[in-house]
Motif scaffolding. Structure first.
Motif, PDB file in Angstrom:
ATOM      1  N   GLY A  88       2.074   5.451  -7.304  1.00 17.96           N
ATOM      2  CA  GLY A  88       0.904   5.360  -8.166  1.00 17.96           C
ATOM      3  C   GLY A  88       0.503   3.933  -8.496  1.00 17.96           C
ATOM      4  O   GLY A  88       1.200   2.970  -8.167  1.00 17.96           O
ATOM      5  N   SER A  89      -0.617   3.813  -9.199  1.00 16.17           N
ATOM      6  CA  SER A  89      -1.211   2.500  -9.459  1.00 16.17           C
ATOM      7  C   SER A  89      -0.360   1.611 -10.367  1.00 16.17           C
ATOM      8  O   SER A  89      -0.546   0.396 -10.387  1.00 16.17           O
ATOM      9  CB  SER A  89      -2.608   2.666 -10.053  1.00 16.17           C
ATOM     10  OG  SER A  89      -2.533   3.370 -11.281  1.00 16.17           O
ATOM     11  N   ALA A  90       0.553   2.185 -11.116  1.00 17.53           N
ATOM     12  CA  ALA A  90       1.459   1.358 -11.934  1.00 17.53           C
ATOM     13  C   ALA A  90       2.329   0.468 -11.054  1.00 17.53           C
ATOM     14  O   ALA A  90       2.881  -0.525 -11.528  1.00 17.53           O
ATOM     15  CB  ALA A  90       2.328   2.245 -12.819  1.00 17.53           C
ATOM     16  N   TRP A  91       2.458   0.826  -9.781  1.00 16.32           N
ATOM     17  CA  TRP A  91       3.271   0.062  -8.837  1.00 16.32           C
ATOM     18  C   TRP A  91       2.394  -0.658  -7.822  1.00 16.32           C
ATOM     19  O   TRP A  91       2.744  -0.787  -6.660  1.00 16.32           O
ATOM     20  CB  TRP A  91       4.289   0.985  -8.167  1.00 16.32           C
ATOM     21  CG  TRP A  91       5.286   1.452  -9.161  1.00 16.32           C
ATOM     22  CD1 TRP A  91       5.271   2.629  -9.845  1.00 16.32           C
ATOM     23  CD2 TRP A  91       6.410   0.725  -9.639  1.00 16.32           C
ATOM     24  NE1 TRP A  91       6.330   2.684 -10.718  1.00 16.32           N
ATOM     25  CE2 TRP A  91       7.044   1.525 -10.609  1.00 16.32           C
ATOM     26  CE3 TRP A  91       6.941  -0.520  -9.348  1.00 16.32           C
ATOM     27  CZ2 TRP A  91       8.187   1.104 -11.288  1.00 16.32           C
ATOM     28  CZ3 TRP A  91       8.080  -0.930 -10.019  1.00 16.32           C
ATOM     29  CH2 TRP A  91       8.693  -0.121 -10.975  1.00 16.32           C
ATOM     30  N   HIS A  92       1.244  -1.154  -8.294  1.00 14.91           N
ATOM     31  CA  HIS A  92       0.369  -1.952  -7.432  1.00 14.91           C
ATOM     32  C   HIS A  92       0.941  -3.365  -7.303  1.00 14.91           C
ATOM     33  O   HIS A  92       1.333  -3.981  -8.301  1.00 14.91           O
ATOM     34  CB  HIS A  92      -1.046  -2.037  -8.017  1.00 14.91           C
ATOM     35  CG  HIS A  92      -1.906  -2.999  -7.264  1.00 14.91           C
ATOM     36  ND1 HIS A  92      -2.534  -2.658  -6.085  1.00 14.91           N
ATOM     37  CD2 HIS A  92      -2.195  -4.303  -7.487  1.00 14.91           C
ATOM     38  CE1 HIS A  92      -3.187  -3.698  -5.626  1.00 14.91           C
ATOM     39  NE2 HIS A  92      -3.005  -4.705  -6.468  1.00 14.91           N
ATOM     40  N   GLU A 120       2.245   1.834  -3.550  1.00 17.44           N
ATOM     41  CA  GLU A 120       1.245   2.387  -4.460  1.00 17.44           C
ATOM     42  C   GLU A 120       0.917   3.834  -4.105  1.00 17.44           C
ATOM     43  O   GLU A 120       0.737   4.670  -4.996  1.00 17.44           O
ATOM     44  CB  GLU A 120      -0.017   1.530  -4.445  1.00 17.44           C
ATOM     45  CG  GLU A 120      -0.964   1.895  -5.554  1.00 17.44           C
ATOM     46  CD  GLU A 120      -2.062   0.880  -5.778  1.00 17.44           C
ATOM     47  OE1 GLU A 120      -2.969   1.196  -6.571  1.00 17.44           O
ATOM     48  OE2 GLU A 120      -2.025  -0.216  -5.183  1.00 17.44           O
ATOM     49  N   ALA A 121       0.852   4.148  -2.805  1.00 16.25           N
ATOM     50  CA  ALA A 121       0.577   5.527  -2.395  1.00 16.25           C
ATOM     51  C   ALA A 121       1.684   6.467  -2.867  1.00 16.25           C
ATOM     52  O   ALA A 121       1.434   7.602  -3.258  1.00 16.25           O
ATOM     53  CB  ALA A 121       0.424   5.610  -0.874  1.00 16.25           C
ATOM     54  N   ASP A 172       0.127  -7.198  -5.378  1.00 16.03           N
ATOM     55  CA  ASP A 172      -0.601  -8.108  -4.510  1.00 16.03           C
ATOM     56  C   ASP A 172       0.458  -8.805  -3.656  1.00 16.03           C
ATOM     57  O   ASP A 172       1.657  -8.713  -3.944  1.00 16.03           O
ATOM     58  CB  ASP A 172      -1.382  -9.136  -5.340  1.00 16.03           C
ATOM     59  CG  ASP A 172      -2.505  -8.476  -6.144  1.00 16.03           C
ATOM     60  OD1 ASP A 172      -3.172  -7.568  -5.593  1.00 16.03           O
ATOM     61  OD2 ASP A 172      -2.694  -8.857  -7.311  1.00 16.03           O
ATOM     62  N   ASN A 232       3.078  -8.885  -9.069  1.00 15.62           N
ATOM     63  CA  ASN A 232       2.487  -7.995 -10.056  1.00 15.62           C
ATOM     64  C   ASN A 232       2.184  -8.849 -11.280  1.00 15.62           C
ATOM     65  O   ASN A 232       3.072  -9.546 -11.773  1.00 15.62           O
ATOM     66  CB  ASN A 232       3.469  -6.873 -10.397  1.00 15.62           C
ATOM     67  CG  ASN A 232       2.937  -5.931 -11.449  1.00 15.62           C
ATOM     68  OD1 ASN A 232       2.755  -6.326 -12.602  1.00 15.62           O
ATOM     69  ND2 ASN A 232       2.692  -4.698 -11.067  1.00 15.62           N
ATOM     70  N   ALA A 262       0.838  -1.207   0.000  1.00 14.56           N
ATOM     71  CA  ALA A 262       0.000   0.000   0.000  1.00 14.56           C
ATOM     72  C   ALA A 262       0.872   1.256   0.000  1.00 14.56           C
ATOM     73  O   ALA A 262       0.544   2.244  -0.679  1.00 14.56           O
ATOM     74  CB  ALA A 262      -0.937  -0.009   1.205  1.00 14.56           C
TER      75      ALA A 262
END
Length: 171
Positions: free
Chosen positions: A124-128, A120-121, A130, A138, A117
């Motif tokens: 950004g969402s490109a670095w999400h 990503e914070a 699981d 990823n 988390a």
């Protein structure tokens, strides 16, 4: 991991007359805000390996991730001692930081979810990511091992007037 309070000292040999040591919380703010870090590991034959990467400051340590088959992960299997650096490419202004310590694998999935988390914070969402099987996952990039580096020794280099060199040593 609890934040440890380091012993802080200004190295007057490399500092302007009116320089003062930088407080560790100020260095932590800079470490947390940095976007790119340079990781130095040691190859099995003793040669250094340096690579840029992204990371986050959390729980009193810098964290980075890497694929299990990448050179840095292979190096860490034999020698956990690392240096992480960040700063700017200017001589007349800015502040550079060096963090020395041991890279320790983070496998706890609750902690990894918090770190994912934070990634990503920050980026950004490109670095999400699981979290599965004690690693970041990823869908496009595959699995990545996560490491923390709690500072053993850190250095800060103020550039421009006043020039300064602060050393933080941790218990």
């Amino acid at each position: 991991m609890a934040e440890k309070e380091p012993r802080t000292a200004l190295d007057e040999r490399y500092s302007s007359e009116r320089a003062a040591a930088v407080a560790w919380p100020d260095a932590v703010t800079r470490l947390a805000r940095a976007e790119v870090y340079w990781l130095t590991t040691v190859r099995p034959d003793g040669r250094p390996h340096v690579t840029p990467l992204i990371g986050v400051w959390a729980d009193g340590a810098l964290h980075f991730c890497t694929g299990a088959d990448e050179r840095k992960a292979k190096n860490l299997r034999g020698n956990p001692h690392v240096a992480l650096t960040t700063g700017c490419n200017s001589l007349a202004e800015g502040y550079d930081l060096v963090v020395e310590g041991d890279a320790v694998a983070v496998r706890d999935e609750t902690r990894l979810r918090r770190l994912a988390a934070a990634w990503e914070a920050k980026y950004g969402s490109a670095w999400h990511f699981d979290v599965r099987d004690g690693a970041f996952v990823n869908p496009e990039a595959g699995a990545a091992l996560v490491f923390e580096v709690a500072p053993r020794t850190a250095f800060g280099f103020g550039k421009g007037e006043p020039y300064s060199q602060t050393r933080w040593q941790f218990p």
